[in-house]
Design a protein around this motif. Structure first.
Motif, PDB file in Angstrom:
ATOM      1  N   ILE A   5      87.873 -38.363   5.132  1.00 58.32           N
ATOM      2  CA  ILE A   5      88.080 -36.795   4.944  1.00 58.32           C
ATOM      3  C   ILE A   5      87.693 -36.993   3.286  1.00 58.32           C
ATOM      4  N   ARG A   6      86.085 -35.787   3.448  1.00 60.49           N
ATOM      5  CA  ARG A   6      86.236 -35.800   1.730  1.00 60.49           C
ATOM      6  C   ARG A   6      86.307 -33.980   1.550  1.00 60.49           C
ATOM      7  N   TYR A   7      86.884 -33.692   0.339  1.00 61.50           N
ATOM      8  CA  TYR A   7      86.931 -33.315   0.640  1.00 61.50           C
ATOM      9  C   TYR A   7      87.302 -32.096  -0.912  1.00 61.50           C
ATOM     10  N   HIS A   8      87.691 -30.860  -1.746  1.00 54.87           N
ATOM     11  CA  HIS A   8      87.383 -30.587  -3.665  1.00 54.87           C
ATOM     12  C   HIS A   8      88.425 -29.754  -3.506  1.00 54.87           C
ATOM     13  N   TYR A   9      89.593 -30.467  -4.380  1.00 56.28           N
ATOM     14  CA  TYR A   9      91.065 -30.112  -4.832  1.00 56.28           C
ATOM     15  C   TYR A   9      90.909 -29.919  -6.489  1.00 56.28           C
ATOM     16  N   ALA A  31      97.093 -32.562   3.221  1.00 54.62           N
ATOM     17  CA  ALA A  31      97.813 -31.683   2.449  1.00 54.62           C
ATOM     18  C   ALA A  31      99.548 -32.959   2.385  1.00 54.62           C
ATOM     19  N   ALA A  32      99.487 -33.971   3.289  1.00 56.52           N
ATOM     20  CA  ALA A  32     100.016 -34.803   3.296  1.00 56.52           C
ATOM     21  C   ALA A  32      99.620 -35.782   1.871  1.00 56.52           C
ATOM     22  N   ALA A  33      98.594 -36.032   1.638  1.00 61.51           N
ATOM     23  CA  ALA A  33      97.722 -36.751   0.422  1.00 61.51           C
ATOM     24  C   ALA A  33      97.711 -35.782  -0.975  1.00 61.51           C
ATOM     25  N   GLU A  34      97.236 -34.223  -0.365  1.00 59.66           N
ATOM     26  CA  GLU A  34      98.313 -33.886  -1.908  1.00 59.66           C
ATOM     27  C   GLU A  34      99.995 -33.202  -1.964  1.00 59.66           C
ATOM     28  N   GLY A  35     100.474 -33.591  -1.080  1.00 62.86           N
ATOM     29  CA  GLY A  35     101.461 -33.238  -1.534  1.00 62.86           C
ATOM     30  C   GLY A  35     102.017 -31.582  -0.896  1.00 62.86           C
ATOM     31  N   VAL A  36     101.645 -31.173  -0.863  1.00 64.95           N
ATOM     32  CA  VAL A  36     101.963 -29.617   0.189  1.00 64.95           C
ATOM     33  C   VAL A  36     102.200 -29.701   0.690  1.00 64.95           C
ATOM     34  N   ASP A  37     103.899 -28.869   0.269  1.00 63.22           N
ATOM     35  CA  ASP A  37     104.505 -28.384   1.584  1.00 63.22           C
ATOM     36  C   ASP A  37     103.346 -27.281   2.999  1.00 63.22           C
ATOM     37  N   LEU A  38     104.204 -27.542   3.747  1.00 64.80           N
ATOM     38  CA  LEU A  38     103.078 -26.704   4.805  1.00 64.80           C
ATOM     39  C   LEU A  38     104.401 -26.028   5.714  1.00 64.80           C
ATOM     40  N   GLY A  71      93.850 -24.077  -3.027  1.00 58.14           N
ATOM     41  CA  GLY A  71      92.772 -25.081  -3.663  1.00 58.14           C
ATOM     42  C   GLY A  71      91.702 -25.913  -3.121  1.00 58.14           C
ATOM     43  N   PHE A  72      91.077 -25.951  -1.970  1.00 62.72           N
ATOM     44  CA  PHE A  72      90.711 -26.715  -1.227  1.00 62.72           C
ATOM     45  C   PHE A  72      89.261 -25.999  -0.827  1.00 62.72           C
ATOM     46  N   SER A  73      88.285 -26.972  -0.930  1.00 62.54           N
ATOM     47  CA  SER A  73      87.334 -26.252  -0.310  1.00 62.54           C
ATOM     48  C   SER A  73      86.621 -27.685   0.161  1.00 62.54           C
ATOM     49  N   GLN A  74      85.166 -26.808   0.368  1.00 62.06           N
ATOM     50  CA  GLN A  74      84.015 -28.154   0.840  1.00 62.06           C
ATOM     51  C   GLN A  74      84.907 -29.149   1.909  1.00 62.06           C
ATOM     52  N   ILE A  75      85.623 -28.762   2.499  1.00 63.63           N
ATOM     53  CA  ILE A  75      86.300 -29.657   3.533  1.00 63.63           C
ATOM     54  C   ILE A  75      85.519 -30.804   4.975  1.00 63.63           C
TER      55      ILE A  75
END
Length: 81
Positions: A5-9, A31-38, A71-75
Motif C-alpha cells: 500500500i502506498r499512501y501520503h500521510y 491506520a495500524a501503521a500510523e497508530g491511529v485509533d479507529l 490526513g491520508f491521501s493518494q491511497i
C-alpha cells in the motif's frame, strides 16, 4: 504474491506491506501503521451501514472522506513484483 500500500500521510509518502489475513481492509492497515485509533470510525461506520444497508458507494465515500480528514491521501494498493 504480496501486496503493498502506498499512501501520503501528513505530506510524506509512505509504503507498507498488506496481507488480508492480518487486516480487515487497507484502511485498517494504514491506520495500524500510523497508530491511529479507529474506535470512533468503527462506531460511525456501523451506524451508516445500518442506515444505508445496500449502498456500498455511500460507505466507500464515508471511508475515503474520514481518512482524508485524518490526513491520508493518494491511497493505492498494488502487487509486489
Amino acid at each position: 504474491m504480496a501486496f503493498r500500500i502506498r499512501y501520503h500521510y501528513r505530506k510524506q509518502q509512505k509504503e507498507i506491506g498488506y496481507a488480508n489475513d492480518k487486516h480487515h481492509s487497507l484502511y485498517d492497515a494504514i491506520a495500524a501503521a500510523e497508530g491511529v485509533d479507529l474506535a470512533e470510525f468503527r462506531r460511525m461506520e456501523t451506524q451508516l451501514a445500518n442506515v444505508s444497508r445496500n449502498d456500498r458507494k455511500t460507505l466507500k465515500e464515508f471511508r475515503e472522506e474520514y481518512f482524508r480528514k485524518l490526513g491520508f491521501s493518494q491511497i493505492t494498493i498494488f502487487r509486489e513484483e
